[in-house]
Design an enzyme around this catalytic site. Structure first.
Site, PDB file in Angstrom:
ATOM      1  N   LYS A 168      17.636 -35.632  25.033  1.00  0.00           N
ATOM      2  CA  LYS A 168      17.209 -36.607  24.020  1.00  0.00           C
ATOM      3  C   LYS A 168      18.419 -36.851  23.124  1.00  0.00           C
ATOM      4  O   LYS A 168      18.486 -36.392  21.975  1.00  0.00           O
ATOM      5  CB  LYS A 168      16.071 -35.985  23.197  1.00  0.00           C
ATOM      6  CG  LYS A 168      14.820 -36.821  23.119  1.00  0.00           C
ATOM      7  CD  LYS A 168      13.836 -36.185  22.146  1.00  0.00           C
ATOM      8  CE  LYS A 168      12.565 -35.790  22.821  1.00  0.00           C
ATOM      9  NZ  LYS A 168      11.583 -35.216  21.851  1.00  0.00           N
ATOM     10  N   GLY A 223      19.652 -29.819  19.631  1.00  0.00           N
ATOM     11  CA  GLY A 223      20.770 -29.037  20.174  1.00  0.00           C
ATOM     12  C   GLY A 223      20.936 -27.680  19.511  1.00  0.00           C
ATOM     13  O   GLY A 223      21.732 -26.859  19.953  1.00  0.00           O
ATOM     14  N   ARG A 268       9.896 -20.883  27.596  1.00  0.00           N
ATOM     15  CA  ARG A 268       9.177 -20.962  28.831  1.00  0.00           C
ATOM     16  C   ARG A 268       9.353 -22.319  29.504  1.00  0.00           C
ATOM     17  O   ARG A 268       9.061 -22.483  30.651  1.00  0.00           O
ATOM     18  CB  ARG A 268       7.684 -20.702  28.552  1.00  0.00           C
ATOM     19  CG  ARG A 268       7.437 -19.240  28.088  1.00  0.00           C
ATOM     20  CD  ARG A 268       5.981 -19.027  27.729  1.00  0.00           C
ATOM     21  NE  ARG A 268       5.687 -19.733  26.495  1.00  0.00           N
ATOM     22  CZ  ARG A 268       5.644 -19.132  25.290  1.00  0.00           C
ATOM     23  NH1 ARG A 268       5.835 -17.850  25.171  1.00  0.00           N
ATOM     24  NH2 ARG A 268       5.382 -19.824  24.205  1.00  0.00           N
ATOM     25  N   GLY A 269       9.811 -23.287  28.717  1.00  0.00           N
ATOM     26  CA  GLY A 269       9.859 -24.671  29.201  1.00  0.00           C
ATOM     27  C   GLY A 269      10.696 -24.904  30.444  1.00  0.00           C
ATOM     28  O   GLY A 269      10.451 -25.834  31.199  1.00  0.00           O
ATOM     29  N   GLU A 324      17.947 -25.487  31.140  1.00  0.00           N
ATOM     30  CA  GLU A 324      17.042 -25.849  30.040  1.00  0.00           C
ATOM     31  C   GLU A 324      16.155 -27.022  30.425  1.00  0.00           C
ATOM     32  O   GLU A 324      16.533 -27.866  31.236  1.00  0.00           O
ATOM     33  CB  GLU A 324      17.880 -26.268  28.816  1.00  0.00           C
ATOM     34  CG  GLU A 324      17.941 -25.231  27.715  1.00  0.00           C
ATOM     35  CD  GLU A 324      16.639 -25.092  26.917  1.00  0.00           C
ATOM     36  OE1 GLU A 324      15.529 -25.167  27.501  1.00  0.00           O
ATOM     37  OE2 GLU A 324      16.737 -24.894  25.706  1.00  0.00           O
ATOM     38  N   ASP A 325      14.986 -27.059  29.805  1.00  0.00           N
ATOM     39  CA  ASP A 325      14.079 -28.188  30.029  1.00  0.00           C
ATOM     40  C   ASP A 325      14.566 -29.432  29.286  1.00  0.00           C
ATOM     41  O   ASP A 325      14.651 -30.514  29.855  1.00  0.00           O
ATOM     42  CB  ASP A 325      12.639 -27.840  29.623  1.00  0.00           C
ATOM     43  CG  ASP A 325      12.528 -27.260  28.203  1.00  0.00           C
ATOM     44  OD1 ASP A 325      13.566 -26.965  27.571  1.00  0.00           O
ATOM     45  OD2 ASP A 325      11.393 -27.098  27.729  1.00  0.00           O
ATOM     46  N   ASP A 356      17.235 -31.320  22.431  1.00  0.00           N
ATOM     47  CA  ASP A 356      16.775 -32.269  21.416  1.00  0.00           C
ATOM     48  C   ASP A 356      17.818 -32.265  20.287  1.00  0.00           C
ATOM     49  O   ASP A 356      18.870 -32.887  20.430  1.00  0.00           O
ATOM     50  CB  ASP A 356      15.375 -31.790  20.991  1.00  0.00           C
ATOM     51  CG  ASP A 356      14.651 -32.721  20.046  1.00  0.00           C
ATOM     52  OD1 ASP A 356      14.956 -33.911  20.031  1.00  0.00           O
ATOM     53  OD2 ASP A 356      13.764 -32.247  19.307  1.00  0.00           O
TER      54      ASP A 356
HETATM   55  P1  IMP Z   1      16.367 -28.296  19.974  1.00  0.00           P
HETATM   56  O1  IMP Z   1      16.772 -26.969  19.399  1.00  0.00           O
HETATM   57  O2  IMP Z   1      15.988 -29.270  18.887  1.00  0.00           O
HETATM   58  O3  IMP Z   1      17.354 -28.864  20.933  1.00  0.00           O
HETATM   59  O4  IMP Z   1      14.977 -28.045  20.673  1.00  0.00           O
HETATM   60  C1  IMP Z   1      14.832 -27.754  21.980  1.00  0.00           C
HETATM   61  C2  IMP Z   1      13.440 -27.240  22.241  1.00  0.00           C
HETATM   62  O5  IMP Z   1      12.437 -28.007  21.523  1.00  0.00           O
HETATM   63  C3  IMP Z   1      13.108 -27.425  23.692  1.00  0.00           C
HETATM   64  O6  IMP Z   1      13.527 -26.303  24.448  1.00  0.00           O
HETATM   65  C4  IMP Z   1      11.613 -27.619  23.663  1.00  0.00           C
HETATM   66  O7  IMP Z   1      10.973 -26.369  23.691  1.00  0.00           O
HETATM   67  C5  IMP Z   1      11.336 -28.294  22.347  1.00  0.00           C
HETATM   68  N1  IMP Z   1      11.200 -29.760  22.501  1.00  0.00           N
HETATM   69  C6  IMP Z   1      12.040 -30.712  22.016  1.00  0.00           C
HETATM   70  N2  IMP Z   1      11.611 -31.950  22.302  1.00  0.00           N
HETATM   71  C7  IMP Z   1      10.465 -31.767  23.014  1.00  0.00           C
HETATM   72  C8  IMP Z   1       9.539 -32.695  23.617  1.00  0.00           C
HETATM   73  O8  IMP Z   1       9.662 -33.947  23.563  1.00  0.00           O
HETATM   74  N3  IMP Z   1       8.478 -32.133  24.245  1.00  0.00           N
HETATM   75  C9  IMP Z   1       8.283 -30.787  24.324  1.00  0.00           C
HETATM   76  N4  IMP Z   1       9.123 -29.898  23.789  1.00  0.00           N
HETATM   77  C10 IMP Z   1      10.203 -30.379  23.127  1.00  0.00           C
HETATM   78 MG    MG Z   2      12.561 -24.925  25.619  1.00  0.00          MG
END
Ligand code: IMP
Ligand code: MG
Length: 186
Positions: A134, A108, A45-46, A102-103, A106
């Site tokens: 990030k 990935g 939803r982000g 995407e929002d 992180d």
């Molecule tokens: P990844 O799979 O680690 O890249 O995670 C991505 C998802 O983690 C994003 O779509 C967010 O929903 C959540 N996320 C990662 N970092 C943050 C943050 O600092 N604040 C809020 N949600 C985050």
């Molecule tokens: Mg997200």
């Protein structure tokens, strides 16, 4: 629910800076996809706030679609490699130019899994547009074509990003002071 001002460590990106950058991204995307079919895919939803502002800044005709994923994390603020599609697209992406919106990226893992799945459906092109990157947390190799802001390794909220599902409505990106934040009771 706590007032966010109780645990806001700092405003990382204010509303004006967000809107200025989104207008730039929209202009760049519009230039890149001239005369091309374009499908924006928002990951719920982000990414919702970003999608709606971004599309208002894209001047070429485009469609939108949505998908949702859930990850089995080590904790609520971490993701692992385990990602599951909970809502699939309603349209075919075969031979279309797909831009994933995407929002935040992180580790990935989430976007890498989505890219792998969508790649098998033979789109004409497949790119990523993320508002926040990030970068120092990256574990999975993902090519990101459009980046709004590269941010430090801090937990952020607002503008679509949640803190235990709340605060997505805020018009800016804030940093959480986790020492001052109390998660809501289950
Ligand atoms: P990844 O799979 O680690 O890249 O995670 C991505 C998802 O983690 C994003 O779509 C967010 O929903 C959540 N996320 C990662 N970092 C943050 C943050 O600092 N604040 C809020 N949600 C985050
Ligand atoms: Mg997200």
């Amino acid at each position: 629910m706590e007032d966010y001002k109780e645990f806001l460590a700092e405003t990382l990106i204010d509303e004006r800076a967000l809107q200025t950058r989104i207008a730039e991204l929209g202009a760049q995307i519009s230039a890149d996809y001239q005369e091309e079919d374009l499908l924006l895919i928002c990951i719920l939803r982000g990414g919702v706030m970003f999608l709606t502002d971004l599309m208002r800044n894209i001047s070429v005709p485009h469609h939108i679609d949505f998908m949702a994923v859930s990850s089995y994390g080590a904790g609520v603020r971490e993701t692992t490699g385990q990602v599951r599609i909970t809502l699939d697209l309603s349209s075919s992406i075969y031979n279309r130019n797909v831009l994933l919106v995407e929002d935040i990226i992180d580790s990935g893992h989430t976007i890498a899994t989505v890219m792998e799945l969508l790649g098998t459906r033979q789109p004409k092109s497949l790119r990523i547009c993320t508002l926040l990157d990030k970068a120092e947390r990256r574990e999975a190799e993902v090519p990101i074509h459009y980046i709004g802001f590269t941010i430090p390794n801090k937990f952020v909220f607002g503008y679509g990003l949640d803190l235990d599902e709340y605060y997505r409505d805020l018009p800016f990106i804030g940093v959480v002071d986790l020492n001052k934040y109390t998660p809501p009771e289950e």
